[in-house]
Write an enzyme that holds these catalytic residues in place. Sequence first.
Site, short mmCIF file in Angstrom:
data_model
loop_
_atom_site.label_atom_id
_atom_site.label_comp_id
_atom_site.label_asym_id
_atom_site.label_seq_id
_atom_site.Cartn_x
_atom_site.Cartn_y
_atom_site.Cartn_z
N PRO A 2 0.82 -1.21 0.00
CG PRO A 2 -0.79 -1.57 1.64
CD PRO A 2 0.52 -2.10 1.14
CD GLU A 3 2.00 3.96 -4.34
OE1 GLU A 3 2.41 5.13 -4.22
OE2 GLU A 3 2.22 3.26 -5.35
CE LYS A 52 5.13 2.84 0.39
NZ LYS A 52 5.63 1.90 -0.63
CG ASN A 165 6.49 0.96 -8.92
OD1 ASN A 165 7.34 1.75 -9.28
ND2 ASN A 165 6.31 -0.20 -9.52
NE ARG A 261 7.90 -2.48 -6.36
CZ ARG A 261 7.22 -1.72 -5.49
NH1 ARG A 261 7.80 -1.29 -4.38
NH2 ARG A 261 5.96 -1.42 -5.71
#
Length: 271
Positions: A2-3, A52, A165, A261
Amino acid sequence: MPEGHVLHRLARTLNADFRSGPVEVTSPQGRFEAEAELIDGTWLTEATAHGKHLFISFGHEQGEPEHTIYIHLGLIGSLRFEPATDEWGQMRLHISNGETAANLRGPQKCELMTPGEAAAIVDKSGFDPIVDLDPPAALWERVHRSKRTIGSLLMDQKLFAGVGNIYRAEVLFRQRIDPALPGDQLDRAQFDAIWADLTELMAYGVDHGRIDTVRPEHTPEAMGRPPRKDDHGGEVYVYRRSADPCYVCSTPIETKVLEGRKLYWCPECQA
């Protein structure tokens, strides 16, 4: 993973729904049982987020917080708000107000600590665009001295806390910045524009629970195209659109793996 906006949204709901009286705190799975017993029956005094990281503090009514639960969801963790009687899955943590429960499953971290220990985690983290609305001068100095690419720097949680991302790819596209540009070649106007865009996009994510980054002229309605279908939801320019035509110039979106990523960008708009 999760961002950052997800954690702030969880904290907002916890504060709104669980601060009116003592709460039941248990660990149905058993892995957090001893810690849960220490805070069961106390008040949820405040929930906060930074990047986060999620912090849920407990104490007695109108008193100073005595304990803090620190949560990092990691790749598979979830904190869901469900009827208090619902029981399914491996619940590490169950916080109930009698009607609704916050149920934590599969987190990377779920630890009991003092408020001071929680503050130390925040101190070691980067700047959070949801918290720090003005471009931080200290962050600019670190970015401006770095030879790492801006695509790499944006994912560094010790610099840009909460940026993941999706926000990385989208803000660089919106600002027409090549992800491969080294930090020491980024100018101050570009840095300020990146930060301002992050604060706006991530605040929207907190309010709406989804990431939307396309401007009005590029929405499905404006372009006459089908809406995006993706687990993450929201309308985006480049994220997970590899080989699809850019909404601005029609050039196929490119992708490559950067530090483990996937990175997405438009080679024409971000030349």
